[in-house]
Design an enzyme around this catalytic site. Structure first.
Site, mmCIF file in Angstrom:
data_model
loop_
_atom_site.group_PDB
_atom_site.id
_atom_site.type_symbol
_atom_site.label_atom_id
_atom_site.label_comp_id
_atom_site.label_asym_id
_atom_site.label_seq_id
_atom_site.Cartn_x
_atom_site.Cartn_y
_atom_site.Cartn_z
ATOM 1 N N CYS A 250 5.980 12.302 -4.280
ATOM 2 C CA CYS A 250 6.110 13.494 -4.275
ATOM 3 C C CYS A 250 6.140 14.456 -5.091
ATOM 4 C CB CYS A 250 5.994 14.094 -2.816
ATOM 5 S SG CYS A 250 4.607 15.408 -2.717
ATOM 6 N N HIS B 222 4.618 10.506 1.088
ATOM 7 C CA HIS B 222 5.718 10.710 1.986
ATOM 8 C C HIS B 222 5.990 9.743 2.724
ATOM 9 C CE1 HIS B 222 7.957 14.438 0.329
ATOM 10 N NE2 HIS B 222 6.619 15.031 0.667
ATOM 11 N N GLU C 159 8.617 7.863 3.684
ATOM 12 C CA GLU C 159 10.096 8.059 4.008
ATOM 13 C C GLU C 159 9.561 8.675 5.851
ATOM 14 O OE1 GLU C 159 8.934 9.532 2.067
ATOM 15 O OE2 GLU C 159 9.627 11.796 2.030
HETATM 16 N N1 GLN Z 1 4.797 20.679 -3.597
HETATM 17 C C1 GLN Z 1 5.449 20.532 -4.028
HETATM 18 C C2 GLN Z 1 6.277 21.008 -5.193
HETATM 19 O O1 GLN Z 1 5.638 20.951 -5.744
HETATM 20 C C3 GLN Z 1 6.059 19.057 -3.723
HETATM 21 C C4 GLN Z 1 5.903 19.060 -2.651
HETATM 22 C C5 GLN Z 1 6.301 17.521 -1.292
HETATM 23 O O2 GLN Z 1 7.160 17.235 -2.856
HETATM 24 N N2 GLN Z 1 6.436 17.677 -0.545
HETATM 25 O O3 GLN Z 1 7.432 20.538 -6.191
#
Ligand code: GLN
Length: 186
Positions: A75, A159, A161
């Site tokens: 992410c 995610h 994890e």
């Molecule tokens: N929205 C976050 C970003 O732009 C990422 C979201 C996440 O890691 N769950 O950094």
């Protein structure tokens, strides 16, 4: 196996727990010297703007660029590795790219080389807009890549994890083992 988890912001504890469950020694990385002797590094999800500022502040930005072992970004961690941030993976990514109403959701993802689908937890997830020729797609959601590999780099827009399913972390540890086998060869 000694695996570092970048621990400046975000979901680093969950990654550490998953990696320990798989038998790795986990090091929380907050300073450049914490990268010494690691066999791999995880960059967790969280807030990419905050992670970017903190790694610059702690001198970790250059240290991560020089780090030569496998890296797994989830992410915000995937965003950090893209063309516009650390520039280590040949990806164009759009942040927070799922509309407001579906900003966070779960979906079953068919996983390359595995009959059992993977449960993907997406939280204000980034979307992959473009991939370079070296990038291999391992899972897609509605025809868009969400789990990708480029050489020693593994990235997920979701995610892994946050579920009990350890298969993505297992794949990362396999990548670490592969790289090690390659580096001991004369
Ligand atoms: N929205 C976050 C970003 O732009 C990422 C979201 C996440 O890691 N769950 O950094």
């Amino acid at each position: 196996m000694r695996i570092g988890v970048l621990a400046v912001q975000g979901a680093f504890r969950e990654h550490a727990a998953m990696l320990r469950r798989l038998g790795a020694d986990v090091v929380e990385v907050r300073k450049p010297e914490h990268l010494d002797g690691l066999d791999g590094l995880v960059i967790p999800g969280g807030e990419s703007t905050a992670i970017g500022r903190l790694i610059r502040l702690y001198g970790l930005e250059e240290a991560i660029r020089r780090f030569s072992a496998p890296v797994f970004g989830t992410c915000a961690g995937m965003i950090m590795l893209d063309r516009n941030h650390l520039g280590l993976v040949d990806l164009e990514v759009e942040r927070n790219a799922y509309g407001r109403q579906v900003a966070s959701f779960e979906a079953d993802l068919p996983l390359a080389g595995d009959a059992e689908p993977l449960r993907g937890v997406f939280i204000r997830a980034p979307r992959v807009l473009d991939v370079g020729p070296e990038v291999e797609v391992l899972a897609e959601l509605d025809g868009e890549p969400v789990l990708l590999r480029q050489g020693r780099f593994l990235v997920a827009s979701f995610h892994p994890e946050l579920t009990d399913d350890a298969r993505v972390h297992e794949r990362f540890l396999e990548l670490v083992r592969e790289q090690e086998a390659m580096s001991v060869r004369p």
